[in-house]
Design a protein around this motif. Sequence first.
Motif, PDB file in Angstrom:
ATOM      1  N   TRP A 274      54.196  19.216  55.252  1.00  0.00           N
ATOM      2  CA  TRP A 274      53.785  19.567  54.274  1.00  0.00           C
ATOM      3  C   TRP A 274      54.618  19.765  53.309  1.00  0.00           C
ATOM      4  CZ3 TRP A 274      51.724  25.787  54.389  1.00  0.00           C
ATOM      5  CH2 TRP A 274      51.789  26.584  53.051  1.00  0.00           C
ATOM      6  N   LEU A 275      55.133  19.118  52.059  1.00  0.00           N
ATOM      7  CA  LEU A 275      56.581  20.587  51.265  1.00  0.00           C
ATOM      8  C   LEU A 275      56.418  21.530  50.378  1.00  0.00           C
ATOM      9  CD1 LEU A 275      57.800  16.363  50.551  1.00  0.00           C
ATOM     10  CD2 LEU A 275      58.102  17.759  52.511  1.00  0.00           C
ATOM     11  N   THR A 276      56.537  22.017  50.289  1.00  0.00           N
ATOM     12  CA  THR A 276      56.752  23.285  49.319  1.00  0.00           C
ATOM     13  C   THR A 276      57.311  21.992  48.017  1.00  0.00           C
ATOM     14  OG1 THR A 276      59.337  24.019  50.026  1.00  0.00           O
ATOM     15  CG2 THR A 276      57.608  25.085  50.640  1.00  0.00           C
ATOM     16  N   PRO A 277      57.376  22.637  47.014  1.00  0.00           N
ATOM     17  CA  PRO A 277      56.988  22.431  45.115  1.00  0.00           C
ATOM     18  C   PRO A 277      58.386  21.550  45.306  1.00  0.00           C
ATOM     19  CG  PRO A 277      55.762  24.203  45.466  1.00  0.00           C
ATOM     20  CD  PRO A 277      56.005  24.825  46.565  1.00  0.00           C
ATOM     21  N   THR A 278      58.051  20.251  44.951  1.00  0.00           N
ATOM     22  CA  THR A 278      59.501  19.595  44.426  1.00  0.00           C
ATOM     23  C   THR A 278      59.275  18.591  43.097  1.00  0.00           C
ATOM     24  OG1 THR A 278      58.155  17.737  45.491  1.00  0.00           O
ATOM     25  CG2 THR A 278      59.690  18.474  47.019  1.00  0.00           C
ATOM     26  N   ASN A 279      58.538  19.536  42.653  1.00  0.00           N
ATOM     27  CA  ASN A 279      58.509  19.072  40.956  1.00  0.00           C
ATOM     28  C   ASN A 279      59.688  19.470  40.215  1.00  0.00           C
ATOM     29  OD1 ASN A 279      54.769  19.417  40.832  1.00  0.00           O
ATOM     30  ND2 ASN A 279      56.447  17.653  41.377  1.00  0.00           N
ATOM     31  N   ALA A 280      59.971  19.389  39.162  1.00  0.00           N
ATOM     32  CA  ALA A 280      60.921  19.661  38.594  1.00  0.00           C
ATOM     33  C   ALA A 280      60.560  20.777  37.869  1.00  0.00           C
ATOM     34  CB  ALA A 280      61.046  19.158  36.758  1.00  0.00           C
ATOM     35  N   SER A 281      61.654  21.824  37.780  1.00  0.00           N
ATOM     36  CA  SER A 281      61.647  23.013  38.285  1.00  0.00           C
ATOM     37  C   SER A 281      62.751  23.823  37.974  1.00  0.00           C
ATOM     38  CB  SER A 281      60.924  23.779  38.794  1.00  0.00           C
ATOM     39  OG  SER A 281      61.343  25.093  39.865  1.00  0.00           O
ATOM     40  N   PRO A 282      62.682  25.334  36.487  1.00  0.00           N
ATOM     41  CA  PRO A 282      64.065  26.138  36.563  1.00  0.00           C
ATOM     42  C   PRO A 282      64.118  26.669  38.113  1.00  0.00           C
ATOM     43  CG  PRO A 282      62.244  26.445  34.792  1.00  0.00           C
ATOM     44  CD  PRO A 282      61.351  25.582  35.953  1.00  0.00           C
ATOM     45  N   MET A 283      63.254  26.752  38.860  1.00  0.00           N
ATOM     46  CA  MET A 283      63.691  26.911  40.472  1.00  0.00           C
ATOM     47  C   MET A 283      63.806  28.845  40.531  1.00  0.00           C
ATOM     48  SD  MET A 283      63.197  24.835  42.905  1.00  0.00           S
ATOM     49  CE  MET A 283      63.531  22.891  41.543  1.00  0.00           C
ATOM     50  N   ARG A 284      63.402  28.935  39.183  1.00  0.00           N
ATOM     51  CA  ARG A 284      63.280  30.662  39.423  1.00  0.00           C
ATOM     52  C   ARG A 284      62.232  31.441  39.972  1.00  0.00           C
ATOM     53  NH1 ARG A 284      62.393  33.705  33.625  1.00  0.00           N
ATOM     54  NH2 ARG A 284      63.441  35.361  35.158  1.00  0.00           N
ATOM     55  N   ASP A 285      61.517  31.012  40.864  1.00  0.00           N
ATOM     56  CA  ASP A 285      60.843  31.111  41.986  1.00  0.00           C
ATOM     57  C   ASP A 285      60.325  29.818  43.124  1.00  0.00           C
ATOM     58  OD1 ASP A 285      58.811  32.187  43.741  1.00  0.00           O
ATOM     59  OD2 ASP A 285      57.081  32.119  42.660  1.00  0.00           O
ATOM     60  N   PHE A 286      61.307  29.357  42.937  1.00  0.00           N
ATOM     61  CA  PHE A 286      61.400  28.057  44.250  1.00  0.00           C
ATOM     62  C   PHE A 286      61.060  27.167  44.166  1.00  0.00           C
ATOM     63  CE2 PHE A 286      63.078  32.200  45.100  1.00  0.00           C
ATOM     64  CZ  PHE A 286      64.212  31.786  45.287  1.00  0.00           C
ATOM     65  N   GLY A 287      59.976  26.331  43.214  1.00  0.00           N
ATOM     66  CA  GLY A 287      59.330  25.377  42.453  1.00  0.00           C
ATOM     67  C   GLY A 287      58.138  25.546  42.137  1.00  0.00           C
ATOM     68  N   TYR A 288      58.096  26.932  42.666  1.00  0.00           N
ATOM     69  CA  TYR A 288      56.180  27.327  42.273  1.00  0.00           C
ATOM     70  C   TYR A 288      56.331  27.730  40.822  1.00  0.00           C
ATOM     71  CZ  TYR A 288      55.088  26.965  47.346  1.00  0.00           C
ATOM     72  OH  TYR A 288      55.044  26.403  48.227  1.00  0.00           O
ATOM     73  N   ASP A 289      57.463  27.408  40.170  1.00  0.00           N
ATOM     74  CA  ASP A 289      57.132  27.411  38.272  1.00  0.00           C
ATOM     75  C   ASP A 289      57.628  25.910  38.313  1.00  0.00           C
ATOM     76  OD1 ASP A 289      59.295  28.175  39.914  1.00  0.00           O
ATOM     77  OD2 ASP A 289      60.806  28.956  38.301  1.00  0.00           O
ATOM     78  N   VAL A 290      56.497  24.955  37.676  1.00  0.00           N
ATOM     79  CA  VAL A 290      56.836  24.223  37.440  1.00  0.00           C
ATOM     80  C   VAL A 290      57.209  23.925  35.963  1.00  0.00           C
ATOM     81  CG1 VAL A 290      56.025  21.812  37.159  1.00  0.00           C
ATOM     82  CG2 VAL A 290      55.525  23.105  39.156  1.00  0.00           C
ATOM     83  N   ARG A 291      58.162  22.913  35.569  1.00  0.00           N
ATOM     84  CA  ARG A 291      58.909  22.555  34.515  1.00  0.00           C
ATOM     85  C   ARG A 291      57.858  20.751  34.626  1.00  0.00           C
ATOM     86  NH1 ARG A 291      64.156  24.040  33.618  1.00  0.00           N
ATOM     87  NH2 ARG A 291      64.248  22.128  35.060  1.00  0.00           N
ATOM     88  N   ASP A 292      57.518  20.187  35.282  1.00  0.00           N
ATOM     89  CA  ASP A 292      57.147  18.646  34.454  1.00  0.00           C
ATOM     90  C   ASP A 292      56.392  18.278  35.720  1.00  0.00           C
ATOM     91  OD1 ASP A 292      56.194  15.760  34.302  1.00  0.00           O
ATOM     92  OD2 ASP A 292      58.670  15.299  34.119  1.00  0.00           O
ATOM     93  N   TYR A 293      55.531  18.666  36.039  1.00  0.00           N
ATOM     94  CA  TYR A 293      54.423  18.276  37.410  1.00  0.00           C
ATOM     95  C   TYR A 293      54.140  16.313  36.838  1.00  0.00           C
ATOM     96  CZ  TYR A 293      51.724  22.382  36.948  1.00  0.00           C
ATOM     97  OH  TYR A 293      51.059  23.913  36.789  1.00  0.00           O
ATOM     98  N   TYR A 294      55.333  15.236  36.664  1.00  0.00           N
ATOM     99  CA  TYR A 294      55.286  14.712  37.275  1.00  0.00           C
ATOM    100  C   TYR A 294      56.810  13.764  37.864  1.00  0.00           C
ATOM    101  CZ  TYR A 294      51.105  14.432  34.747  1.00  0.00           C
ATOM    102  OH  TYR A 294      49.483  14.634  34.764  1.00  0.00           O
TER     103      TYR A 294
END
Length: 542
Positions: free
Chosen positions: A55-75
């Motif tokens: 299980w990978l922690t989020p890898t979607n585009a993100s400003p990474m202020r919460d390490f990917g748990y703040d998504v900028r683009d789900y696709y």
Amino acid sequence: MSDLPWWKRGVIYEIPVASFADSDGDGKGDLRGIIQKLDYLNDGTASSLGVDAIWLTPTNASPMRDFGYDVRDYYSIDPRFGTMADFGELLEACHERGMRLMTDLVLNHTSEEHPWFVESRASRDNPKRDWYVWRDGRAPGKPPNRWVSVAEGSPWQYDDATDQYYYHAFLDFQPDLNWRNPEVRREMLNVLEFWLDKGVDGFRLDLINFLYEDELLRDNPRRLGRRPYFWQHHIYDRSRPESLEAARDLRGLCDTYPDRALMGEVCTDERDDAVAYLGDGSDSLHLSFYLDFARVRWSAERFRESVGWLEKHIPAGGWPCYYLNNHDMSRTFTRLGGGRYAEARAKVAAAMLLTLRGTPVIYAGEEIGMPMSKVPRRVMKDPLGTKYWPLSHGRDGARTPMQWSAEKNAGFTSGEPWLPVDPSYAHRNVEDLDRDPDSLLNWYRRLIRLRSERLALQAGSYRVIEDTPKGVYAYLRESGEQRIAVLLNFTSRTVTFAKQMDALYGAAWKTLVSTHGAEGEPTPHGGIRLRPCEVLILETSA
Ligand code: TEU
């Protein structure tokens, strides 16, 4: 081999992507780094860990202020982690070796930088306004109600541009999507479909019980608790019935693809909540985390009680799912304490995790006994840490780089690691532990292998062995002819117990696995003696 679905049969391994393996020297872990380490996870032989899914922690585009748990683009895939082609390659490489890949989906909120939110906050009549939860204050300067966020503080953020508040269950840069809007619901199902079409095997669903809040925004009843979040009984801002319905919709979509699984993060201090998401095992999530187990302190009795509760209350057809730690909480090795017995305790905990009835989830680094690292304030990255320091030290200590070797930076990166490597890497690292047959790493490997070879451990029933001495947790796993007894001594004393094992099918027990090197030995008739923190896994057949 069993015909159980992979998500019941297997062991899941959580990878915090930024902290696992860095392939390009930028100091952060990435997808190619994971590809390079797949042999460590499962190369099909006894010398690898043998996990069945990652299980990978989020890898979607993100400003990474919460390490990917703040998504900028789900696709998309965030360029810091690689490209969509890298993701495809990783997925294929996993499948080639019979492993499954689950990704993290953050459906409750987006980043404030997500174009939907940028539009939504632009004006009250923007078409995306209703994609998020906007409300007037209850009086000038007062948020719409008195709820407290799980990350502490009010979950309402005032936005002067339009003189309204937006709702954020977590931090203020993570505005909640409005799931009551059918367009949002549709879009999120599209997100699932997009990744299912790519071939991912399942999702870990972040904050799944937070999707909906009470429509009337009623205040929560008060109660006593150790910090403001717990001063309220969270009946109106989480675990609403509508979130369960949404979970059913997600399941419905998932079931149109073969062999996929949903694993829900049900974030709560109420035991019932997790169970609710298991439904009858077919119309709700496949797995949902049982947080209660991960909060238990070092005590045989408390673990037995926590497991017993779940076994009693899980709906028929539901399936337990256990973990001891994750990227949000203190690492097991430190949390379970034990001083000079820390290593021995970690072995007892591993044996319990990997032999209970249910799917075990391991957090990367747990298998080498990585401790909760002390990350100094000046290099702290977690927004929860920097916001609440020194009251809270945040979650960075559980996210320091994976310790691969005794080389510089623990072999994690050739660059400057994004979080400091824990000093324990000098002796706690994969390379060194690999060479020591008695290491924690080799203990995990043996247990995972045993689990994969024994149907009773994968699918068997669970029954507590009663009347064991204080500090012993013992249970049976039984399937058809196969009977396995797991005996765990949580104490640092030698304990003996006489009759119990004989009473259970006579004395024909053989030691399958032992922390103290008694494999293959028959168990002496009449009693069991467990040395300090000893684990004995015995087998007999009917
Ligand atoms: O965590 C949910 C959550 O609220 C807790 O696990 C929280 O991190 C902990 O209680 C802090 O005290 C999930 C993710 O696992 C976490 O990493 C994210 O930051 C959070 O959601 C927001 O998406």
